[in-house]
Design a protein around this motif. Structure first.
Motif, PDB file in Angstrom:
ATOM      1  N   THR A  63       0.822  -1.210   0.000  1.00 45.88           N
ATOM      2  CA  THR A  63       0.000   0.000   0.000  1.00 45.88           C
ATOM      3  C   THR A  63       0.859   1.264   0.000  1.00 45.88           C
ATOM      4  N   ASP A  64       2.143   1.109   0.308  1.00 47.86           N
ATOM      5  CA  ASP A  64       3.013   2.276   0.401  1.00 47.86           C
ATOM      6  C   ASP A  64       3.849   2.495  -0.855  1.00 47.86           C
ATOM      7  N   THR A  65       3.726   1.623  -1.837  1.00 46.51           N
ATOM      8  CA  THR A  65       4.512   1.699  -3.052  1.00 46.51           C
ATOM      9  C   THR A  65       3.578   1.633  -4.255  1.00 46.51           C
ATOM     10  N   PRO A  66       3.840   2.434  -5.274  1.00 46.27           N
ATOM     11  CA  PRO A  66       3.015   2.334  -6.479  1.00 46.27           C
ATOM     12  C   PRO A  66       3.088   0.927  -7.083  1.00 46.27           C
ATOM     13  N   LEU A  67       2.089   0.590  -7.861  1.00 45.03           N
ATOM     14  CA  LEU A  67       2.061  -0.671  -8.585  1.00 45.03           C
ATOM     15  C   LEU A  67       3.287  -0.760  -9.479  1.00 45.03           C
ATOM     16  N   ILE A  68       3.905  -1.921  -9.500  1.00 42.35           N
ATOM     17  CA  ILE A  68       5.070  -2.147 -10.359  1.00 42.35           C
ATOM     18  C   ILE A  68       4.635  -3.054 -11.500  1.00 42.35           C
ATOM     19  N   VAL A  69       4.849  -2.589 -12.730  1.00 37.57           N
ATOM     20  CA  VAL A  69       4.535  -3.392 -13.906  1.00 37.57           C
ATOM     21  C   VAL A  69       5.821  -3.676 -14.668  1.00 37.57           C
ATOM     22  N   VAL A  70       5.860  -4.826 -15.302  1.00 36.02           N
ATOM     23  CA  VAL A  70       6.990  -5.157 -16.168  1.00 36.02           C
ATOM     24  C   VAL A  70       6.450  -5.370 -17.572  1.00 36.02           C
ATOM     25  N   GLU A  74      11.307  -5.841 -31.301  1.00 36.72           N
ATOM     26  CA  GLU A  74      10.889  -5.304 -32.599  1.00 36.72           C
ATOM     27  C   GLU A  74       9.756  -4.288 -32.413  1.00 36.72           C
ATOM     28  N   PHE A  75       9.142  -4.274 -31.224  1.00 36.10           N
ATOM     29  CA  PHE A  75       8.047  -3.352 -30.909  1.00 36.10           C
ATOM     30  C   PHE A  75       8.510  -2.229 -29.976  1.00 36.10           C
ATOM     31  N   MET A  76       9.746  -1.751 -30.139  1.00 29.95           N
ATOM     32  CA  MET A  76      10.311  -0.764 -29.218  1.00 29.95           C
ATOM     33  C   MET A  76       9.497   0.525 -29.164  1.00 29.95           C
ATOM     34  N   ASP A  77       8.932   0.961 -30.274  1.00 29.55           N
ATOM     35  CA  ASP A  77       8.099   2.172 -30.231  1.00 29.55           C
ATOM     36  C   ASP A  77       6.908   1.960 -29.306  1.00 29.55           C
ATOM     37  N   GLU A  78       6.320   0.771 -29.360  1.00 33.05           N
ATOM     38  CA  GLU A  78       5.180   0.467 -28.489  1.00 33.05           C
ATOM     39  C   GLU A  78       5.634   0.381 -27.022  1.00 33.05           C
ATOM     40  N   PHE A  79       6.799  -0.205 -26.786  1.00 34.69           N
ATOM     41  CA  PHE A  79       7.351  -0.233 -25.421  1.00 34.69           C
ATOM     42  C   PHE A  79       7.458   1.186 -24.869  1.00 34.69           C
ATOM     43  N   THR A  80       7.986   2.099 -25.677  1.00 37.14           N
ATOM     44  CA  THR A  80       8.168   3.485 -25.244  1.00 37.14           C
ATOM     45  C   THR A  80       6.827   4.125 -24.900  1.00 37.14           C
ATOM     46  N   GLU A  81       5.834   3.911 -25.745  1.00 37.16           N
ATOM     47  CA  GLU A  81       4.511   4.505 -25.507  1.00 37.16           C
ATOM     48  C   GLU A  81       3.850   3.914 -24.256  1.00 37.16           C
ATOM     49  N   VAL A  82       3.936   2.602 -24.078  1.00 39.23           N
ATOM     50  CA  VAL A  82       3.329   1.958 -22.907  1.00 39.23           C
ATOM     51  C   VAL A  82       4.047   2.412 -21.638  1.00 39.23           C
ATOM     52  N   ASN A  83       5.359   2.509 -21.697  1.00 44.74           N
ATOM     53  CA  ASN A  83       6.133   2.990 -20.547  1.00 44.74           C
ATOM     54  C   ASN A  83       5.663   4.394 -20.166  1.00 44.74           C
ATOM     55  N   LEU A  84       5.528   5.257 -21.132  1.00 43.41           N
ATOM     56  CA  LEU A  84       5.062   6.620 -20.888  1.00 43.41           C
ATOM     57  C   LEU A  84       3.680   6.622 -20.241  1.00 43.41           C
ATOM     58  N   ARG A  85       2.755   5.875 -20.796  1.00 41.22           N
ATOM     59  CA  ARG A  85       1.378   5.871 -20.292  1.00 41.22           C
ATOM     60  C   ARG A  85       1.286   5.257 -18.886  1.00 41.22           C
ATOM     61  N   GLN A  86       2.003   4.160 -18.658  1.00 44.24           N
ATOM     62  CA  GLN A  86       1.988   3.528 -17.341  1.00 44.24           C
ATOM     63  C   GLN A  86       2.634   4.446 -16.296  1.00 44.24           C
ATOM     64  N   THR A  87       3.706   5.115 -16.665  1.00 48.50           N
ATOM     65  CA  THR A  87       4.356   6.056 -15.762  1.00 48.50           C
ATOM     66  C   THR A  87       3.410   7.210 -15.432  1.00 48.50           C
ATOM     67  N   ALA A  88       2.711   7.722 -16.439  1.00 51.97           N
ATOM     68  CA  ALA A  88       1.754   8.817 -16.223  1.00 51.97           C
ATOM     69  C   ALA A  88       0.607   8.383 -15.317  1.00 51.97           C
ATOM     70  N   MET A  89       0.337   7.075 -15.256  1.00 50.98           N
ATOM     71  CA  MET A  89      -0.697   6.543 -14.363  1.00 50.98           C
ATOM     72  C   MET A  89      -0.163   6.373 -12.936  1.00 50.98           C
ATOM     73  N   GLY A  90       1.117   6.696 -12.727  1.00 52.37           N
ATOM     74  CA  GLY A  90       1.695   6.601 -11.396  1.00 52.37           C
ATOM     75  C   GLY A  90       2.280   5.243 -11.072  1.00 52.37           C
ATOM     76  N   ILE A 106       5.315   2.239 -11.408  1.00 55.36           N
ATOM     77  CA  ILE A 106       6.736   1.994 -11.634  1.00 55.36           C
ATOM     78  C   ILE A 106       6.823   0.998 -12.781  1.00 55.36           C
ATOM     79  N   VAL A 107       7.591   1.342 -13.820  1.00 54.52           N
ATOM     80  CA  VAL A 107       7.662   0.508 -15.013  1.00 54.52           C
ATOM     81  C   VAL A 107       9.053  -0.097 -15.144  1.00 54.52           C
ATOM     82  N   LEU A 108       9.085  -1.419 -15.254  1.00 55.29           N
ATOM     83  CA  LEU A 108      10.313  -2.156 -15.555  1.00 55.29           C
ATOM     84  C   LEU A 108      10.184  -2.618 -17.001  1.00 55.29           C
ATOM     85  N   SER A 109      11.238  -2.440 -17.774  1.00 53.53           N
ATOM     86  CA  SER A 109      11.149  -2.750 -19.192  1.00 53.53           C
ATOM     87  C   SER A 109      12.467  -3.328 -19.689  1.00 53.53           C
ATOM     88  N   VAL A 110      12.532  -3.553 -20.978  1.00 55.59           N
ATOM     89  CA  VAL A 110      13.769  -4.048 -21.581  1.00 55.59           C
ATOM     90  C   VAL A 110      14.819  -2.946 -21.520  1.00 55.59           C
TER      91      VAL A 110
END
Length: 112
Positions: A5-12, A18-34, A36-40
């Motif tokens: 409850t004290d830490t934001p949701l962590i998504v990986v 080959e979908f790096m543009d989509e990774f970038t967009e999803v990272n941005l949107r998930q981060t904007a939702m508050g 923590i995003v772990l990615s490649v």
């Protein structure tokens, strides 16, 4: 699964680089939702001196696979990026499910 409850949701993010543009967009949107995003961390589909030598590339691939599994262990949930699921992504999905992690798909039509 323990919910913090004290830490934001962590998504990986999982999927082919080959979908790096989509990774970038999803990272941005998930981060904007508050969240923590772990990615490649490397896109080995693009040339780079760190993996120019085939032996170095193979050793790095093993390291990156191990590192991504550690990210899956840290995450609260997995988001699968891309319109195609290859063997590596399929193995990551299986690993996440074995750990009881929820897995979501940006493109539900590719869900196994």
């Amino acid at each position: 699964m323990t919910i913090r409850t004290d830490t934001p949701l962590i998504v990986v993010l999982c999927g082919s680089t080959e979908f790096m543009d989509e990774f970038t967009e999803v990272n941005l949107r998930q981060t904007a939702m508050g969240r923590i995003v772990l990615s490649v961390g490397c896109n080995m589909k693009k040339p780079h001196p760190l993996w120019a030598d085939p032996a170095d590339a193979e050793a790095l691939k093993v390291t990156l696979d191990r590192l991504h599994r550690a990210k899956i262990r840290l995450a609260d949930r997995v988001i699968v990026v891309g319109t195609r699921i290859g063997a590596s992504t399929r193995a990551e999905i299986h690993y996440a499910r074995a750990l009881g992690k929820p897995v979501g798909y940006l493109h539900p039509e590719v869900a196994p």
